[in-house]
Design an enzyme around this catalytic site. Structure first.
Site, PDB file in Angstrom:
ATOM      1  N   TYR A 161       5.181  66.502  36.047  1.00 38.58           N
ATOM      2  CA  TYR A 161       4.660  65.172  36.370  1.00 38.58           C
ATOM      3  C   TYR A 161       5.439  64.107  35.593  1.00 38.58           C
ATOM      4  O   TYR A 161       5.846  63.079  36.138  1.00 38.58           O
ATOM      5  CB  TYR A 161       3.164  65.086  36.049  1.00 38.58           C
ATOM      6  CG  TYR A 161       2.580  63.706  36.244  1.00 38.58           C
ATOM      7  CD1 TYR A 161       2.489  63.139  37.522  1.00 38.58           C
ATOM      8  CD2 TYR A 161       2.117  62.962  35.155  1.00 38.58           C
ATOM      9  CE1 TYR A 161       1.961  61.874  37.699  1.00 38.58           C
ATOM     10  CE2 TYR A 161       1.585  61.698  35.338  1.00 38.58           C
ATOM     11  CZ  TYR A 161       1.514  61.163  36.605  1.00 38.58           C
ATOM     12  OH  TYR A 161       0.990  59.898  36.777  1.00 38.58           O
ATOM     13  N   LYS A 165       7.760  61.123  37.390  1.00 39.12           N
ATOM     14  CA  LYS A 165       7.577  59.676  37.176  1.00 39.12           C
ATOM     15  C   LYS A 165       8.856  59.037  36.611  1.00 39.12           C
ATOM     16  O   LYS A 165       9.235  57.928  36.988  1.00 39.12           O
ATOM     17  CB  LYS A 165       6.404  59.410  36.226  1.00 39.12           C
ATOM     18  CG  LYS A 165       5.052  59.849  36.734  1.00 39.12           C
ATOM     19  CD  LYS A 165       4.669  59.250  38.067  1.00 39.12           C
ATOM     20  CE  LYS A 165       4.083  57.866  37.963  1.00 39.12           C
ATOM     21  NZ  LYS A 165       3.542  57.382  39.258  1.00 39.12           N
ATOM     22  N   PRO A 188       1.273  52.426  33.116  1.00 42.89           N
ATOM     23  CA  PRO A 188      -0.013  52.538  32.415  1.00 42.89           C
ATOM     24  C   PRO A 188      -0.080  53.790  31.549  1.00 42.89           C
ATOM     25  O   PRO A 188       0.600  54.789  31.812  1.00 42.89           O
ATOM     26  CB  PRO A 188      -1.039  52.643  33.552  1.00 42.89           C
ATOM     27  CG  PRO A 188      -0.278  52.540  34.833  1.00 42.89           C
ATOM     28  CD  PRO A 188       1.161  52.797  34.523  1.00 42.89           C
ATOM     29  N   LEU A 190      -3.207  56.435  29.829  1.00 42.71           N
ATOM     30  CA  LEU A 190      -4.271  57.194  30.493  1.00 42.71           C
ATOM     31  C   LEU A 190      -5.270  56.221  31.112  1.00 42.71           C
ATOM     32  O   LEU A 190      -5.908  55.441  30.402  1.00 42.71           O
ATOM     33  CB  LEU A 190      -4.969  58.107  29.481  1.00 42.71           C
ATOM     34  CG  LEU A 190      -6.059  59.017  30.050  1.00 42.71           C
ATOM     35  CD1 LEU A 190      -5.441  60.148  30.858  1.00 42.71           C
ATOM     36  CD2 LEU A 190      -6.931  59.570  28.936  1.00 42.71           C
TER      37      LEU A 190
END
Length: 319
Positions: A161, A165, A188, A190
């Site tokens: 992941y 990103k 952002p 969490l």
């Protein structure tokens, strides 16, 4: 009153995107096209129920890996918010196909469609995971927008992941440099906050785990969190502010897990919480100074936690 603008939000049924659609509709002068996998799916019902949705929200059936379906949703839009991205719920057996390709190819399809449609600005949701895997960053310095995650380390650690990103955001800026398309990214930390539907997303599960009482001891790590509504605000600020450019970290003040649980205990004393904490020597922090220069403001963490829990209770997720 500002003139009516048509904008597109990809992955409109997701956690961040749902709140962003709500924010756009609340402004009155945005007509919103939301891309979803199936407009008739019940999990998108909350979007159709939003105030203003009847007049100013259209849901488009789009597969981000199918360029033509993306182009049909984007055509005629002045702005696009690219929020959709695969978030694996478990360890992927084929990360290149299941995580990386959808993130990178999907992003490039959106950007190509935006370029062809002469979209004025694209605001894309990335993540601090594309910022913070950087062993060369000074240990005592908060990460800022100059830091990029090390792709080799992400691969070595099988953090697919994180890699997806990072690659998608890098590809976006490479595309911008090549074509002149105006792209701004929001990274952002969490994302927590109230749910708009009964589906529990990956980041909300982390918060929910503190209520289960099945772990007496948890790691007292420093959490970098941000309210989903503050992320939606950041996306709109980045879109509407002509001076906005490049990347923006979107993070509130870091908070220890023990402090989060103490706030939750004071608000909801009857739940079973972890009883003890193991201190963790880990203190990565992220600076949102650049975003705050766009007049971005944050909700108090107490409000975020309270509203999150109230939504869990409303949907029957917490007994």
């Amino acid at each position: 009153m500002a003139a009516r603008q048509t904008v597109c939000v990809t992955g409109a049924g997701g956690f961040i995107a749902s709140w962003h659609v709500k924010l756009l509709l609340s402004r009155g002068h945005y007509a919103v096209r939301g891309t979803v996998r199936d407009p008739g799916d019940g999990k998108n019902a909350h979007l159709k129920a939003l105030e203003g949705a009847g007049e100013r929200l259209q849901l488009f059936k789009v597969d981000l890996l199918d360029y033509d379906s993306v182009a049909s949703a984007v055509a005629g839009c002045e702005g696009v918010f690219h929020v959709a991205s695969p978030v694996p719920s478990s360890r992927s057996t084929n990360p290149e196909v299941e995580v990386i390709a959808p993130a990178v190819t999907g992003t490039l399809n959106v950007l190509k469609a935006c370029y062809e449609a002469k979209v004025k600005r694209v605001v894309m949701v990335s993540s601090v995971v594309s910022v913070g895997v950087n062993p060369n960053w000074p240990k005592d310095k908060a990460f800022n927008e100059d830091s990029w995650s090390d792709e080799d380390i992400c691969r070595k650690n099988q953090d697919w992941y994180y890699l997806s990103k990072t690659l998608a955001e890098r590809e976006a800026f490479a595309y911008a440099a090549k074509t002149g398309l105006d792209i701004v990214t929001i990274c952002p930390s969490l994302v927590i906050g109230p749910l708009m539907q009964s589906i529990v997303n990956a980041s909300s599960k982390i918060l929910l785990n503190y209520f289960k009482g099945d772990r007496e001891t948890v790691e007292n790590r420093l959490r970098n969190v941000v309210d989903v509504r503050d992320v939606a605000d950041a996306l709109l600020l980045a879109y509407e502010n002509p001076e906005a450019s490049g990347r923006y970290i979107c993070n509130s003040a870091p908070i220890k897990v023990s402090d989060m649980i103490n706030i939750l205990k004071s608000l909801y004393p009857t739940y079973t919480y972890p009883r003890s904490f193991v201190e963790v020597e880990e203190s990565s922090t992220y600076s949102s100074d650049k975003l705050q220069k766009l007049a971005w403001t944050l909700r108090p963490i107490e409000e975020t936690l309270r509203d999150s829990v109230e939504s869990y209770r409303a949907f029957g997720i917490l007994d």
